[in-house]
Design an enzyme around this catalytic site. Structure first.
Site, short mmCIF file in Angstrom:
data_model
loop_
_atom_site.label_atom_id
_atom_site.label_comp_id
_atom_site.label_asym_id
_atom_site.label_seq_id
_atom_site.Cartn_x
_atom_site.Cartn_y
_atom_site.Cartn_z
N TYR A 143 0.85 -1.19 0.00
CA TYR A 143 0.00 0.00 0.00
C TYR A 143 0.88 1.24 0.00
CZ TYR A 143 -3.48 3.45 1.56
OH TYR A 143 -4.30 4.54 1.67
N ASP A 238 9.24 2.92 0.06
CA ASP A 238 8.15 3.56 0.81
C ASP A 238 8.31 3.14 2.27
OD1 ASP A 238 5.91 4.51 1.98
OD2 ASP A 238 4.49 3.62 0.55
N LYS A 266 3.85 8.96 9.08
CA LYS A 266 3.55 8.34 10.37
C LYS A 266 4.51 8.82 11.48
CE LYS A 266 0.72 4.79 8.42
NZ LYS A 266 0.81 4.13 7.15
C1 LIG Z 1 0.18 4.62 5.78
C2 LIG Z 1 0.96 4.41 4.55
C3 LIG Z 1 0.90 5.27 3.45
C4 LIG Z 1 -0.10 6.40 3.37
O1 LIG Z 1 0.12 7.36 4.34
P1 LIG Z 1 -1.10 8.34 4.76
O2 LIG Z 1 -0.47 9.28 5.73
O3 LIG Z 1 -2.15 7.48 5.33
O4 LIG Z 1 -1.54 9.02 3.50
C5 LIG Z 1 1.75 5.07 2.39
N1 LIG Z 1 2.64 4.06 2.40
C6 LIG Z 1 2.72 3.20 3.43
C7 LIG Z 1 3.74 2.12 3.40
C8 LIG Z 1 1.89 3.34 4.53
O5 LIG Z 1 1.97 2.44 5.53
#
Ligand SMILES: *Cc1c(COP(=O)(O)O)cnc(C)c1O
Length: 430
Positions: A143, A238, A266
């Site tokens: 994701y 990511d 995060k």
């Molecule tokens: C949570 C997450 C996102 C998206 O971040 P948001 O702040 O919710 O937009 C993208 N990549 C990874 C790996 C994530 O865990």
């Protein structure tokens, strides 16, 4: 039910789609209705009905030191007294950028945004501009936020074009996103071979948290980097979830593999909305106003958010032992649950690394999304609801990682294992 949470949820559904502002908060896949949280401190969440829960969501990752850590709270209070949005540069932006650059060796320059989604969207725009190519490759089950380019599932064969995963994503967007299988280098190599000189970047969660926790097999990430280099494509980690969670320099700190670009989120906001993307200066200098690639944000680098983020990063560098301690807690819980599965003869598989882990209700070793999907989600629902009943708040989905925090002490861990034994027994009679 008669609880305040249930009545709030009913009202919420009238005015908010599905009653929640992010689908992961809903209890759709586990049954029941979500709890409304009144307050949070340390290892605990307290709901509006006054019941306390051990928090294993940690706001989906940010709460590395537990909820409302005093250092972060104080930093935000102090920032607040100076005003809370200027639309002009503030010194904290320099401090947090310097801090990120000092902590993550592959990042020479960094741009702050407001969420992980913004970070990944900007990172692929930048990669496309830098390589002058259109296509990206992602991995099934990873994701990367809700940007159109990422809401793409695999086609029927690995070499086929992606098809949209959500209505509203156009076919023409989907055709530029190709999907490989995690932990399967051959699937990636096939995509490169079928699309010579077309791939701008490969983006992945180097450790995946978003199909439940899945760990890369030895050589997998190195293999991806080699394929990227051989094909003139950028490698994007990511690390929105893994950044500052697995080590003070993210997953890359565990392996010393340096990606070209990294996305963060995060934890760097300490609980306030922050994201970031960064990497080699040569690439980052393409971003406006240094270069032609446009990316902007009214509230980017917001003084409250940067004060929380900076306090969080300072906590990390002042407490480097936190990762070893969290890993010990993670191993203790993972081994404890593995033992319970064996004793009770329940089919289950636990993946764990550091402070992240997932109990999959499957007999399979979970190495990719197809493996994860063999899990018995109804069993997970039974387990989840009993854990909640026992005062432990897990992420309400089989396909999520649980997040441990430094605020958990031995009594919390013992409570979690005790609850888990009861919850596992429930799955036997359900
Ligand atoms: C949570 C997450 C996102 C998206 O971040 P948001 O702040 O919710 O937009 C993208 N990549 C990874 C790996 C994530 O865990």
């Amino acid at each position: 039910m008669g609880s305040l949470s249930a009545s709030y949820f009913e009202r919420a559904q009238e005015v908010i789609p599905g009653g929640v502002n992010s689908p992961v908060r809903a209890f759709k896949s586990v049954g029941g209705s979500p709890l409304f949280i009144q307050s949070a401190k340390g290892a605990y969440l307290k709901d509006v009905d006054g019941k306390e829960y051990i928090d294993l969501i940690g706001s989906w990752g940010p709460m590395l030191f537990g909820q409302a850590h005093p250092s972060i709270e104080n930093a935000v209070r102090q920032a607040l007294s100076n005003g809370f949005s200027f639309g002009a540069p503030s010194y904290n932006e320099v401090l947090i950028a310097e801090k990120i650059v000092s902590m993550i060796p592959s990042i020479e320059k960094v741009r702050l945004v407001n969420s992980g989604t913004e970070a990944t969207m900007a990172a692929i725009r930048l990669a496309r501009a830098y390589t002058k190519r259109d296509k990206i490759i992602k991995f099934e089950g990873c994701y990367h936020g809700h940007g159109d380019s990422f809401l793409i599932a695999a086609g029927s064969g690995v070499a086929t074009l992606g098809t949209p995963d959500s209505p509203g994503v156009t076919v023409s967007t989907a055709k530029d996103t190709l999907t490989a299988v995690y932990n399967d280098l051959a699937s990636l190599e096939n995509l490169f071979n079928a699309n010579p000189n077309d791939i701008s970047a490969v983006i992945l969660e180097p450790v995946v948290g978003n199909m439940g926790l899945v760990i890369p097999e030895p050589g997998f990430i190195e293999g991806i980097q080699k394929l990227c280099q051989a094909n003139g494509s950028l490698l994007i980690f990511d690390e929105v979830m893994t950044g500052f969670r697995l080590s003070s320099s993210g997953y890359q700190g565990l392996t010393h593999i340096q990606p070209d670009l990294t996305t963060l989120g995060k934890i760097i906001g300490g609980g306030l909305p922050v994201g970031a993307y960064g990497g080699k200066a040569e690439i980052m200098n393409l971003i406006a106003p240094a270069g032609p690639v446009y990316q902007a944000g009214t509230l980017s680098g917001n003084p409250l958010a940067t004060s929380a983020g900076l306090a969080m990063l300072n906590l990390i560098t002042e407490n480097p032992e936190v990762y070893q301690e969290l890993n010990k807690k993670g191993e203790f819980l993972a081994n404890g649950i593995r033992q319970q599965l064996q004793e009770l003869q329940i089919e289950g598989f636990v993946n764990q690394i550091g402070s992240m882990f997932t109990l999959f209700f499957t007999s399979k070793v979970v190495k990719n999304f197809s493996d994860a999907k063999t899990s018995d989600t109804a069993k997970f629902g039974v387990y989840f609801r009993e854990m909640l009943n026992q005062g432990v708040y897990l992420p309400p989905s089989q396909f999520e990682s649980w997040f441990l925090s430094a605020a958990l002490d031995q009594s919390h861990l013992d409570h979690i294992l005790q609850a888990s034994r009861i919850a596992l027994k429930k799955t036997l009679v359900a």
